[in-house]
Design a protein around this motif. Structure first.
Motif, PDB file in Angstrom:
ATOM      1  N   LYS A  38       0.812  -1.186  -0.086  1.00  0.00           N
ATOM      2  CA  LYS A  38       0.062   0.038   0.073  1.00  0.00           C
ATOM      3  C   LYS A  38       0.917   1.388   0.003  1.00  0.00           C
ATOM      4  CE  LYS A  38      -3.596   2.772   0.874  1.00  0.00           C
ATOM      5  NZ  LYS A  38      -4.741   2.904  -0.136  1.00  0.00           N
ATOM      6  N   GLU A  39       2.159   1.280   0.363  1.00  0.00           N
ATOM      7  CA  GLU A  39       2.857   2.412   0.924  1.00  0.00           C
ATOM      8  C   GLU A  39       3.531   2.880  -0.461  1.00  0.00           C
ATOM      9  OE1 GLU A  39       3.112  -0.372   3.226  1.00  0.00           O
ATOM     10  OE2 GLU A  39       1.905   0.898   4.412  1.00  0.00           O
ATOM     11  N   THR A  40       3.781   1.967  -1.391  1.00  0.00           N
ATOM     12  CA  THR A  40       4.575   2.040  -2.433  1.00  0.00           C
ATOM     13  C   THR A  40       3.643   2.175  -3.867  1.00  0.00           C
ATOM     14  OG1 THR A  40       5.338  -0.033  -2.864  1.00  0.00           O
ATOM     15  CG2 THR A  40       6.729   1.351  -1.574  1.00  0.00           C
ATOM     16  N   GLY A  41       2.670   1.213  -3.505  1.00  0.00           N
ATOM     17  CA  GLY A  41       1.685   0.918  -4.838  1.00  0.00           C
ATOM     18  C   GLY A  41       2.395   0.004  -5.794  1.00  0.00           C
ATOM     19  N   LYS A  42       3.484  -0.716  -5.619  1.00  0.00           N
ATOM     20  CA  LYS A  42       4.217  -1.614  -6.371  1.00  0.00           C
ATOM     21  C   LYS A  42       4.434  -3.041  -5.601  1.00  0.00           C
ATOM     22  CE  LYS A  42       6.519   2.215  -8.612  1.00  0.00           C
ATOM     23  NZ  LYS A  42       7.705   2.704  -8.889  1.00  0.00           N
ATOM     24  N   LEU A  43       4.903  -3.950  -6.379  1.00  0.00           N
ATOM     25  CA  LEU A  43       5.339  -5.256  -5.826  1.00  0.00           C
ATOM     26  C   LEU A  43       6.435  -4.809  -4.789  1.00  0.00           C
ATOM     27  CD1 LEU A  43       5.619  -7.752  -8.802  1.00  0.00           C
ATOM     28  CD2 LEU A  43       3.703  -7.738  -7.003  1.00  0.00           C
ATOM     29  N   VAL A  44       6.312  -5.815  -3.679  1.00  0.00           N
ATOM     30  CA  VAL A  44       7.513  -5.658  -2.774  1.00  0.00           C
ATOM     31  C   VAL A  44       8.665  -6.304  -3.249  1.00  0.00           C
ATOM     32  CG1 VAL A  44       5.889  -5.921  -0.730  1.00  0.00           C
ATOM     33  CG2 VAL A  44       6.854  -7.801  -1.555  1.00  0.00           C
ATOM     34  N   GLU A  45       9.861  -5.763  -3.101  1.00  0.00           N
ATOM     35  CA  GLU A  45      11.175  -6.428  -3.689  1.00  0.00           C
ATOM     36  C   GLU A  45      11.254  -7.684  -2.536  1.00  0.00           C
ATOM     37  OE1 GLU A  45      14.285  -3.393  -3.848  1.00  0.00           O
ATOM     38  OE2 GLU A  45      12.926  -2.191  -4.677  1.00  0.00           O
ATOM     39  N   GLY A  46      12.198  -8.530  -3.159  1.00  0.00           N
ATOM     40  CA  GLY A  46      12.648  -9.853  -2.349  1.00  0.00           C
ATOM     41  C   GLY A  46      12.058 -11.048  -3.038  1.00  0.00           C
ATOM     42  N   ASP A  47      12.265 -11.962  -2.412  1.00  0.00           N
ATOM     43  CA  ASP A  47      12.064 -13.512  -3.082  1.00  0.00           C
ATOM     44  C   ASP A  47      10.710 -13.979  -2.426  1.00  0.00           C
ATOM     45  OD1 ASP A  47      12.071 -13.882  -0.245  1.00  0.00           O
ATOM     46  OD2 ASP A  47      13.961 -15.210  -0.136  1.00  0.00           O
ATOM     47  N   ILE A  48      10.426 -15.045  -2.714  1.00  0.00           N
ATOM     48  CA  ILE A  48       9.001 -15.687  -2.658  1.00  0.00           C
ATOM     49  C   ILE A  48       8.682 -15.398  -1.234  1.00  0.00           C
ATOM     50  CG2 ILE A  48       9.774 -17.955  -2.256  1.00  0.00           C
ATOM     51  CD1 ILE A  48       6.657 -16.975  -4.037  1.00  0.00           C
ATOM     52  N   ARG A  49       9.553 -15.506  -0.233  1.00  0.00           N
ATOM     53  CA  ARG A  49       9.264 -15.516   1.186  1.00  0.00           C
ATOM     54  C   ARG A  49       8.622 -14.070   1.513  1.00  0.00           C
ATOM     55  NH1 ARG A  49      13.944 -18.266   0.697  1.00  0.00           N
ATOM     56  NH2 ARG A  49      13.819 -20.308   1.543  1.00  0.00           N
ATOM     57  N   ALA A  50       9.237 -12.943   0.969  1.00  0.00           N
ATOM     58  CA  ALA A  50       9.177 -11.616   1.191  1.00  0.00           C
ATOM     59  C   ALA A  50       7.493 -11.258   0.323  1.00  0.00           C
ATOM     60  CB  ALA A  50       9.939 -10.537   0.454  1.00  0.00           C
ATOM     61  N   GLN A  51       7.365 -12.017  -0.742  1.00  0.00           N
ATOM     62  CA  GLN A  51       6.146 -11.778  -1.523  1.00  0.00           C
ATOM     63  C   GLN A  51       5.021 -12.528  -0.842  1.00  0.00           C
ATOM     64  OE1 GLN A  51       5.937 -12.125  -5.678  1.00  0.00           O
ATOM     65  NE2 GLN A  51       7.682 -10.768  -6.094  1.00  0.00           N
ATOM     66  N   THR A  52       5.110 -13.715  -0.197  1.00  0.00           N
ATOM     67  CA  THR A  52       4.299 -14.312   0.394  1.00  0.00           C
ATOM     68  C   THR A  52       3.849 -13.584   1.669  1.00  0.00           C
ATOM     69  OG1 THR A  52       5.056 -16.542  -0.441  1.00  0.00           O
ATOM     70  CG2 THR A  52       3.806 -16.626   1.606  1.00  0.00           C
ATOM     71  N   ARG A  53       4.848 -12.985   2.585  1.00  0.00           N
ATOM     72  CA  ARG A  53       4.430 -12.281   3.877  1.00  0.00           C
ATOM     73  C   ARG A  53       3.536 -11.134   3.239  1.00  0.00           C
ATOM     74  NH1 ARG A  53       9.319 -12.565   5.305  1.00  0.00           N
ATOM     75  NH2 ARG A  53       8.992 -14.149   6.732  1.00  0.00           N
ATOM     76  N   GLN A  54       3.897 -10.296   2.180  1.00  0.00           N
ATOM     77  CA  GLN A  54       2.986  -9.187   1.722  1.00  0.00           C
ATOM     78  C   GLN A  54       1.613  -9.631   1.585  1.00  0.00           C
ATOM     79  OE1 GLN A  54       4.006  -5.675   1.921  1.00  0.00           O
ATOM     80  NE2 GLN A  54       1.841  -5.709   1.940  1.00  0.00           N
ATOM     81  N   VAL A  55       1.614 -10.743   0.717  1.00  0.00           N
ATOM     82  CA  VAL A  55       0.256 -11.189   0.278  1.00  0.00           C
ATOM     83  C   VAL A  55      -0.662 -11.483   1.636  1.00  0.00           C
ATOM     84  CG1 VAL A  55      -0.855 -13.236  -0.724  1.00  0.00           C
ATOM     85  CG2 VAL A  55       0.958 -11.923  -1.881  1.00  0.00           C
TER      86      VAL A  55
END
Length: 127
Positions: A38-55
Motif C-alpha cells: 500500500k505504501e509504494t503501490g508496487k510489488l514488494v522487493e525480495g524473494d518468494i518469502r517476502a512476497q508471500t509475507r506481503q500477500v
C-alpha cells in the motif's frame, strides 16, 4: 441478508471491475491478493518469502476489516509461478496458519499480474 463489499484502507484498491472481498452473512470470499505494498503501490522487493509475507499481510488486513481473522480461514488457494518455490512459500505460510490450518490447494500458473510470484485467495467466516 445482503451482500457486503469488503475493503481495507491498508490494502491497494482493486485495479479492475472486481471487489477486494465480498461477505454474505457469515462467509467472506476474498479476491486473490498479490504482494503489492500500500505504501509504494508496487510489488514488494525480495524473494518468494517476502512476497508471500506481503500477500498474507494484505489478507490479514482485509479479513480484519470484515470482522474476521486468519484463524477463521476455511480454504486457501495459492497460485505460484514456480512450483519449485513451494517449500519457501510454506515457510512463511506456516507462520500465519500455525494452528488448525485451512484446507488448501496450490496451483502452478504461467504468470500473475504485475509479475508477482505468488497470489493467494481465501474463504473465511465471521461471527
Amino acid at each position: 441478508m445482503a451482500k457486503q463489499i469488503i475493503v481495507s484502507e491498508k490494502v491497494m484498491p482493486a485495479v479492475g471491475p472486481y471487489s477486494q472481498g465480498v461477505a454474505w452473512d457469515k462467509l467472506i470470499f476474498l479476491a486473490g491478493q498479490i504482494p503489492v505494498s500500500k505504501e509504494t503501490g508496487k510489488l514488494v522487493e525480495g524473494d518468494i518469502r517476502a512476497q508471500t509475507r506481503q500477500v498474507l499481510e494484505n489478507i490479514t488486513a482485509l479479513l480484519e476489516s470484515a470482522g474476521s481473522s486468519m484463524e477463521r480461514v476455511l480454504k486457501a488457494t495459492v497460485f505460484l509461478v514456480d512450483l519449485t518455490q513451494f517449500a519457501a512459500m510454506n515457510e512463511v505460510y506456516r507462520d500465519y496458519f500455525s494452528k488448525e490450518p485451512p484446507a488448501r490447494s496450490t496451483i502452478q500458473v504461467v504468470a500473475l499480474p504485475l509479475g508477482a510470484q505468488v497470489e493467494i485467495e481465501v474463504i473465511a467466516y465471521r461471527d
